[in-house]
Scaffold this active site. Structure first.
Site, PDB file in Angstrom:
ATOM      1  CG  ASP A   1      -0.131   0.042   2.528  1.00 36.16           C
ATOM      2  OD1 ASP A   1       1.021  -0.429   2.535  1.00 36.16           O
ATOM      3  OD2 ASP A   1      -0.666   0.544   3.524  1.00 36.16           O
ATOM      4  CD  GLU A   2       4.511   3.082   3.428  1.00 34.16           C
ATOM      5  OE1 GLU A   2       4.137   2.159   4.182  1.00 34.16           O
ATOM      6  OE2 GLU A   2       5.485   3.808   3.649  1.00 34.16           O
TER       7      GLU A   2
END
Ligand SMILES: [Mg+2]
Length: 403
Positions: A115-116
């Protein structure tokens, strides 16, 4: 501030409460409620008593629930919360879509989990606009196309971009300008510094150092006394300085070339000429395949088949022949050539990262630029006439390379 934007080429993006947000999106009935993803289903009615929290929605975080907490504890804190098992395959699919959107703006993407990620948009501004414009566009698209929220941080380096994201969360958008670094960075706790370990943090706290600003102002020798070699690095980080580049993960481990001589070589000059040729080959293939490496290894096999490997690791990765050659030469200088001579000579470039040539050009200083330009010119000629047609052997003779 728009004209300043070329100074801020790094964007950090982090999906907000990713797993939990996917579940809330797919089950609108859970929207606005404390939702916890994680645990192992008991096969009954979805009672999740075992395992740990993988993700908590912002509503659940208000109850003091965070990722990594045992599920039973989360239950205690919020008995009415919605507890769901993780659907990892679903999250991986969503993560791919997120990465896909980002890759429309630059190929230079470094993931940090599902998610990053970091983006380096150097050289892409002419096409898409400033880092702020690109980050806004990505936020919009992630919202419209995926129905998810993503926080963005924009800064001159990775360290500051990640801090900027955290300052804006959730649904954040934060630009951290260089002139604001002391004002914004210094009052933050040590734990905000990416790259500071728990043990180091404890040691610093014992010495009365709690804030990044305090760490930034400690004299280097004092810090080195306290933390050893790591002290210098941490002081730089505390000052907001980070020269690590956005790095595409690579599966390739190394690029190497070697020559076996038909007769054993005792003469150092012949070995040096061969090293030049090998450096050019290694550099050429590294550039062609889009790699750079930090470690240069020299391999020597003597007449009696004993083999010697010596290496040097650089601070910054390279794929420039001249740099590789200089290191190889330095390594060769340290080796005493045995009487029987050398039967095999090799150079290996490892610790590889993928890199965009344009960015590399931007980063290099003027002195090195001459070599870079020459290297790329040679590459173009090689594409045309073949590798062996063009070497710098003639240049070597003019250049006086000594001991
Ligand atoms: Mg996240």
């Amino acid at each position: 501030m728009m004209s300043d934007n070329h100074r801020l080429p790094i964007i950090h993006l982090d999906l907000d409460a990713f797993f939990a947000s996917v579940e809330q999106r797919d089950n609108p009935i859970h929207q606005g409620k404390p939702l916890i993803v994680g645990g192992i289903s008991d096969g009954g009615r979805g009672n999740l008593q075992r395992g740990v929290v993988c993700a908590a929605s912002y509503e659940a975080r208000k109850y003091g629930i965070y990722a990594g907490m045992p599920i039973w504890e989360a239950h205690q804190k919020c008995p009415k919360g919605v507890f769901l098992p993780a659907r990892l395959n679903k999250y991986i699919k969503e993560s791919r879509k997120f990465f896909q959107i980002c890759s429309d703006y630059t190929p230079l993407i470094e993931p940090l989990g599902l998610d990053e990620l970091f983006l380096d948009i150097s050289g892409c501004e002419a096409l898409f606009g400033s880092s702020e414009i690109i980050a806004k566009k990505i936020k919009e698209r992630v919202n419209q196309e995926l129905g998810l929220k993503v926080s963005a941080g924009i800064a001159q380096n990775k360290l500051l971009a990640k801090i900027a994201t955290n300052l804006g969360k959730p649904d954040g958008f934060f630009t951290l300008y260089p002139e604001d670094v002391p004002k914004i960075l210094y009052p933050l706790p040590l734990s905000s510094l990416w790259g500071i370990g728990k043990k180091t943090e404890e040691r610093l706290k014992k010495s009365g150092i709690y804030l990044i600003g305090q760490l930034a102002q400690i004299p280097e020798p004092v810090l080195e006394n306290l933390l050893g070699k790591n002290g210098k690095r941490l002081k730089l980080l505390a000052q907001g300085l980070d020269n690590s580049s956005v790095t595409i993960p690579t599966s390739k481990k190394s690029i190497s070339k070697e020559t076996t001589f038909s007769a054993n070589i005792t003469e150092r000059n012949i070995l040096i000429k061969e090293l030049l040729k090998l450096s050019q080959e290694v550099g050429y293939y590294a550039r062609k395949e889009g790699y750079q490496g930090r470690t240069v290894t020299l391999k020597l096999r003597f007449h009696n088949f004993t083999t010697l490997n010596k290496s040097i690791t650089l601070e910054n990765p390279t794929h420039i022949d001249e740099n590789i050659f200089k290191i190889a030469l330095k390594l060769l200088d340290k080796i005493k050539i045995k009487k029987g001579g050398v039967r095999l000579l090799g150079i290996k470039l490892s610790n590889l990262t993928c890199s965009n040539q344009l960015i590399q050009l931007n980063l290099l200083n003027n002195k090195e630029n001459k070599w870079v330009q020459l290297t790329y010119t040679l590459d173009r000629l090689r594409e045309k006439y073949g590798f062996t047609a063009i070497t710098r052997a003639t240049l070597l003779e003019q250049e006086k390379i000594e001991d």
